[in-house]
Design a protein around this motif. Structure first.
Motif, PDB file in Angstrom:
ATOM      1  N   THR A 221     -32.533  22.632  15.695  1.00 38.26           N
ATOM      2  CA  THR A 221     -33.108  22.682  14.357  1.00 38.26           C
ATOM      3  C   THR A 221     -32.907  21.343  13.653  1.00 38.26           C
ATOM      4  O   THR A 221     -32.211  20.455  14.148  1.00 38.26           O
ATOM      5  N   SER A 222     -33.481  21.224  12.472  1.00 33.92           N
ATOM      6  CA  SER A 222     -33.392  19.966  11.726  1.00 33.92           C
ATOM      7  C   SER A 222     -31.974  19.639  11.290  1.00 33.92           C
ATOM      8  O   SER A 222     -31.653  18.481  11.024  1.00 33.92           O
ATOM      9  N   GLY A 223     -31.098  20.646  11.212  1.00 33.48           N
ATOM     10  CA  GLY A 223     -29.730  20.408  10.787  1.00 33.48           C
ATOM     11  C   GLY A 223     -28.791  19.993  11.877  1.00 33.48           C
ATOM     12  O   GLY A 223     -27.598  19.729  11.622  1.00 33.48           O
ATOM     13  N   HIS A 224     -29.285  19.903  13.113  1.00 33.21           N
ATOM     14  CA  HIS A 224     -28.461  19.362  14.202  1.00 33.21           C
ATOM     15  C   HIS A 224     -28.251  17.874  13.945  1.00 33.21           C
ATOM     16  O   HIS A 224     -29.200  17.166  13.586  1.00 33.21           O
ATOM     17  N   PRO A 225     -27.031  17.351  14.099  1.00 30.26           N
ATOM     18  CA  PRO A 225     -26.760  15.954  13.719  1.00 30.26           C
ATOM     19  C   PRO A 225     -27.699  14.923  14.356  1.00 30.26           C
ATOM     20  O   PRO A 225     -28.143  13.980  13.684  1.00 30.26           O
ATOM     21  N   ASP A 226     -28.001  15.064  15.643  1.00 25.85           N
ATOM     22  CA  ASP A 226     -28.907  14.116  16.290  1.00 25.85           C
ATOM     23  C   ASP A 226     -30.311  14.210  15.709  1.00 25.85           C
ATOM     24  O   ASP A 226     -30.978  13.199  15.470  1.00 25.85           O
ATOM     25  N   LYS A 227     -30.778  15.431  15.475  1.00 26.95           N
ATOM     26  CA  LYS A 227     -32.137  15.598  14.959  1.00 26.95           C
ATOM     27  C   LYS A 227     -32.222  15.177  13.495  1.00 26.95           C
ATOM     28  O   LYS A 227     -33.265  14.708  13.035  1.00 26.95           O
ATOM     29  N   MET A 228     -31.126  15.305  12.755  1.00 28.62           N
ATOM     30  CA  MET A 228     -31.079  14.754  11.404  1.00 28.62           C
ATOM     31  C   MET A 228     -31.370  13.257  11.430  1.00 28.62           C
ATOM     32  O   MET A 228     -32.137  12.737  10.614  1.00 28.62           O
ATOM     33  N   CYS A 229     -30.754  12.574  12.385  1.00 24.50           N
ATOM     34  CA  CYS A 229     -30.947  11.119  12.508  1.00 24.50           C
ATOM     35  C   CYS A 229     -32.386  10.792  12.868  1.00 24.50           C
ATOM     36  O   CYS A 229     -32.969   9.833  12.338  1.00 24.50           O
ATOM     37  N   ASP A 230     -32.982  11.579  13.755  1.00 26.41           N
ATOM     38  CA  ASP A 230     -34.395  11.385  14.093  1.00 26.41           C
ATOM     39  C   ASP A 230     -35.275  11.547  12.860  1.00 26.41           C
ATOM     40  O   ASP A 230     -36.199  10.762  12.621  1.00 26.41           O
ATOM     41  N   LEU A 231     -34.992  12.573  12.074  1.00 25.78           N
ATOM     42  CA  LEU A 231     -35.817  12.863  10.906  1.00 25.78           C
ATOM     43  C   LEU A 231     -35.673  11.783   9.836  1.00 25.78           C
ATOM     44  O   LEU A 231     -36.659  11.392   9.201  1.00 25.78           O
ATOM     45  N   ILE A 232     -34.458  11.277   9.656  1.00 26.12           N
ATOM     46  CA  ILE A 232     -34.259  10.171   8.709  1.00 26.12           C
ATOM     47  C   ILE A 232     -35.006   8.927   9.191  1.00 26.12           C
ATOM     48  O   ILE A 232     -35.687   8.249   8.417  1.00 26.12           O
ATOM     49  N   SER A 233     -34.897   8.617  10.481  1.00 28.53           N
ATOM     50  CA  SER A 233     -35.570   7.442  11.045  1.00 28.53           C
ATOM     51  C   SER A 233     -37.078   7.517  10.854  1.00 28.53           C
ATOM     52  O   SER A 233     -37.725   6.543  10.442  1.00 28.53           O
ATOM     53  N   ASP A 234     -37.666   8.685  11.162  1.00 33.05           N
ATOM     54  CA  ASP A 234     -39.116   8.828  11.018  1.00 33.05           C
ATOM     55  C   ASP A 234     -39.543   8.874   9.553  1.00 33.05           C
ATOM     56  O   ASP A 234     -40.655   8.451   9.207  1.00 33.05           O
ATOM     57  N   SER A 235     -38.682   9.371   8.671  1.00 33.56           N
ATOM     58  CA  SER A 235     -38.993   9.361   7.240  1.00 33.56           C
ATOM     59  C   SER A 235     -39.034   7.935   6.706  1.00 33.56           C
ATOM     60  O   SER A 235     -39.902   7.587   5.880  1.00 33.56           O
ATOM     61  N   ILE A 236     -38.121   7.106   7.167  1.00 38.49           N
ATOM     62  CA  ILE A 236     -38.131   5.696   6.777  1.00 38.49           C
ATOM     63  C   ILE A 236     -39.388   5.015   7.319  1.00 38.49           C
ATOM     64  O   ILE A 236     -40.065   4.256   6.608  1.00 38.49           O
ATOM     65  N   LEU A 237     -39.728   5.296   8.572  1.00 39.63           N
ATOM     66  CA  LEU A 237     -40.952   4.743   9.167  1.00 39.63           C
ATOM     67  C   LEU A 237     -42.179   5.133   8.355  1.00 39.63           C
ATOM     68  O   LEU A 237     -43.007   4.273   8.020  1.00 39.63           O
ATOM     69  N   ASP A 238     -42.316   6.406   8.027  1.00 40.97           N
ATOM     70  CA  ASP A 238     -43.466   6.866   7.249  1.00 40.97           C
ATOM     71  C   ASP A 238     -43.538   6.184   5.888  1.00 40.97           C
ATOM     72  O   ASP A 238     -44.626   5.821   5.412  1.00 40.97           O
ATOM     73  N   ALA A 239     -42.392   6.001   5.257  1.00 43.89           N
ATOM     74  CA  ALA A 239     -42.369   5.379   3.929  1.00 43.89           C
ATOM     75  C   ALA A 239     -42.871   3.941   3.993  1.00 43.89           C
ATOM     76  O   ALA A 239     -43.633   3.500   3.122  1.00 43.89           O
TER      77      ALA A 239
ATOM     78  N   SER B  80     -41.735  -5.952   6.720  1.00 44.18           N
ATOM     79  CA  SER B  80     -42.765  -5.241   5.968  1.00 44.18           C
ATOM     80  C   SER B  80     -42.899  -5.823   4.570  1.00 44.18           C
ATOM     81  O   SER B  80     -41.961  -6.416   4.029  1.00 44.18           O
ATOM     82  N   ARG B  81     -44.084  -5.617   3.995  1.00 42.21           N
ATOM     83  CA  ARG B  81     -44.294  -5.969   2.589  1.00 42.21           C
ATOM     84  C   ARG B  81     -43.893  -4.838   1.660  1.00 42.21           C
ATOM     85  O   ARG B  81     -43.909  -4.995   0.435  1.00 42.21           O
ATOM     86  N   ALA B  82     -43.553  -3.688   2.216  1.00 43.70           N
ATOM     87  CA  ALA B  82     -43.194  -2.525   1.413  1.00 43.70           C
ATOM     88  C   ALA B  82     -41.812  -2.689   0.789  1.00 43.70           C
ATOM     89  O   ALA B  82     -40.951  -3.409   1.315  1.00 43.70           O
ATOM     90  N   THR B  83     -41.635  -2.013  -0.315  1.00 40.71           N
ATOM     91  CA  THR B  83     -40.334  -1.966  -0.977  1.00 40.71           C
ATOM     92  C   THR B  83     -39.888  -0.511  -1.055  1.00 40.71           C
ATOM     93  O   THR B  83     -40.513   0.303  -1.747  1.00 40.71           O
ATOM     94  N   ILE B  84     -38.819  -0.183  -0.351  1.00 40.15           N
ATOM     95  CA  ILE B  84     -38.375   1.199  -0.228  1.00 40.15           C
ATOM     96  C   ILE B  84     -36.924   1.314  -0.699  1.00 40.15           C
ATOM     97  O   ILE B  84     -36.082   0.493  -0.334  1.00 40.15           O
ATOM     98  N   ASP B  85     -36.645   2.329  -1.489  1.00 41.68           N
ATOM     99  CA  ASP B  85     -35.265   2.660  -1.849  1.00 41.68           C
ATOM    100  C   ASP B  85     -34.699   3.515  -0.723  1.00 41.68           C
ATOM    101  O   ASP B  85     -34.838   4.745  -0.716  1.00 41.68           O
ATOM    102  N   ILE B  86     -34.094   2.857   0.255  1.00 41.47           N
ATOM    103  CA  ILE B  86     -33.619   3.531   1.462  1.00 41.47           C
ATOM    104  C   ILE B  86     -32.607   4.620   1.128  1.00 41.47           C
ATOM    105  O   ILE B  86     -32.681   5.746   1.640  1.00 41.47           O
TER     106      ILE B  86
END
Length: 374
Positions: free
Chosen positions: A11-29, A58-64
């Motif tokens: 599930t999304s709350g598994h520590p490894d999958k949490m990291c995947d979801l954070i990584s892809d969220s940063i990518l999408d942003a 990137s030219r994007a500005t993101i509040d990580i």
């Protein structure tokens, strides 16, 4: 002869999958603000730290930090009874993409962002052309997440794992063993939890495969109250079999999450799946695995090979000839043909990057063209 095969999911709350979801969220942003962003972002997580690391140009500005806290809290770690997205220290250590790598992935002549081997697989075993064990394991994890977030089962925490072992005996497939590890609140009645998980998770997903001999194992150690990053560290890219085909097909070793579309670890694997699925849909085999290899900076793959596991209806040499005629494995074409600049990559993160209808590499739009070549 009894033949068993096992796949797992988380599930999304598994520590490894949490990291995947954070990584892809940063990518999408980053891609949302600048579609030409070059992103290779990884996350490490533990009970008292979140580390964001990698290379981004990137030219994007993101509040990580704000983004990361929102992802963690949305998963469900948002209170003081353990890991808390509102309070956990977040260390951001991001650099620009290496100039040497940038030379190979410029916008005019996009070469592979790295060397490596990628695999794509498809089978007619299921409607979505995925292995059955993996499909069921992912469906169990998805259902477990749903009953938690919908409060159908009260007292669940975000961390969870599922595992299914199927018995392929003669022409009948049955569930041999089902394992669910579901984290829960301290005061949750464990007997009631088992009954609820069987009724609300296992039976809705596996009703066609359950028998009187099916073994059902719920939280094998007893209770599961210490969970998530409090109990186990996490790292981006550590669930690669969950992300692909449940261990049934080969894997080149490269992870997907947090990497932009110029990274062939990701885009090459997506395209190989696209090709394999169209080959199966066209009836040229019932199983097909595509292997493709790249060298950094080169705009064409080094080599492409196939394995149909002796299920092919025409010679494999002919299938490979058709593939080389119809499909273009160059990174530039993959990005264009699969529209990878406009994919929401967090849609891929959970429950496999394959088999979902809304993803462009799941199209079977080359079947007529393949059949015409016959």
């Amino acid at each position: 002869m009894q033949k068993l095969f096992t796949s797992e999911a988380v599930t999304s709350g598994h520590p490894d999958k949490m990291c995947d979801l954070i990584s892809d969220s940063i990518l999408d942003a980053y891609l949302k603000q600048d579609e030409n962003s070059k992103v290779a972002c990884e996350v490490a997580i533990a009970n008292d730290l979140v580390l964001i690391m990698g290379e981004i140009t990137s030219r994007a500005t993101i509040d990580i930090e704000e983004l990361v806290r929102n992802v963690i809290c949305d998963i469900g770690y948002n209170n003081d009874s353990g890991f808390n997205g509102h309070k956990v220290p977040i260390l951001v250590h991001l650099n620009n993409q290496s100039n040497d790598i940038a030379l190979g992935v410029n916008q005019h002549n996009i070469g592979a962002g790295d060397q490596g081997i990628m695999y794509g697989y498809a089978t007619n075993e299921t409607e979505n052309y995925m292995p059955l064990t993996h499909t069921i394991a992912c469906a169990l994890a998805s259902r477990l997440e749903y009953v938690r977030k919908s409060n159908i089962i009260k007292g669940l925490k975000p961390d969870g794992k599922t595992q299914v072992t199927l018995n392929y005996e003669s022409s009948k497939v049955t569930a041999h063993t089902i394992v669910i590890s579901a984290s829960h609140e301290e005061n949750k009645n464990l007997h009631k939890l088992k009954e609820e998980l069987i009724r609300e998770v296992i039976k809705p997903v596996l009703k066609d495969y359950l028998t009187n001999d099916t073994k059902i194992i719920i939280n094998p150690t007893g209770k599961f109250t210490i969970c998530g990053p409090i109990s186990d560290s996490g790292l981006t890219g550590r669930k690669i079999c969950v992300d692909t085909y449940g261990g049934l097909a080969h894997h080149g070793g490269g992870a997907f999450s947090g990497k932009d579309y110029t990274k062939v670890d990701r885009s090459g694997a997506y395209y190989a799946r696209y090709v394999a699925k169209n080959i199966i849909a066209a009836g040229l085999a019932t199983k097909c695995e595509i292997s493709v290899s790249y060298a950094i900076g080169l705009s064409s793959p080094i080599g492409i090979s196939i394995d149909t596991f002796k299920t092919n209806t025409i010679p494999e040499t002919k299938i490979l000839e058709i593939i080389n005629t119809i499909f273009d494995f160059s990174p530039k074409n993959i990005i264009k043909e699969l529209n990878l600049k406009n994919v929401k990559y967090t849609d891929t993160t959970l429950y496999s990057h394959f088999g979902k209808k809304n993803l462009p590499w799941e199209q079977i739009n080359k079947v007529k063209e393949i059949k015409d070549k016959l």
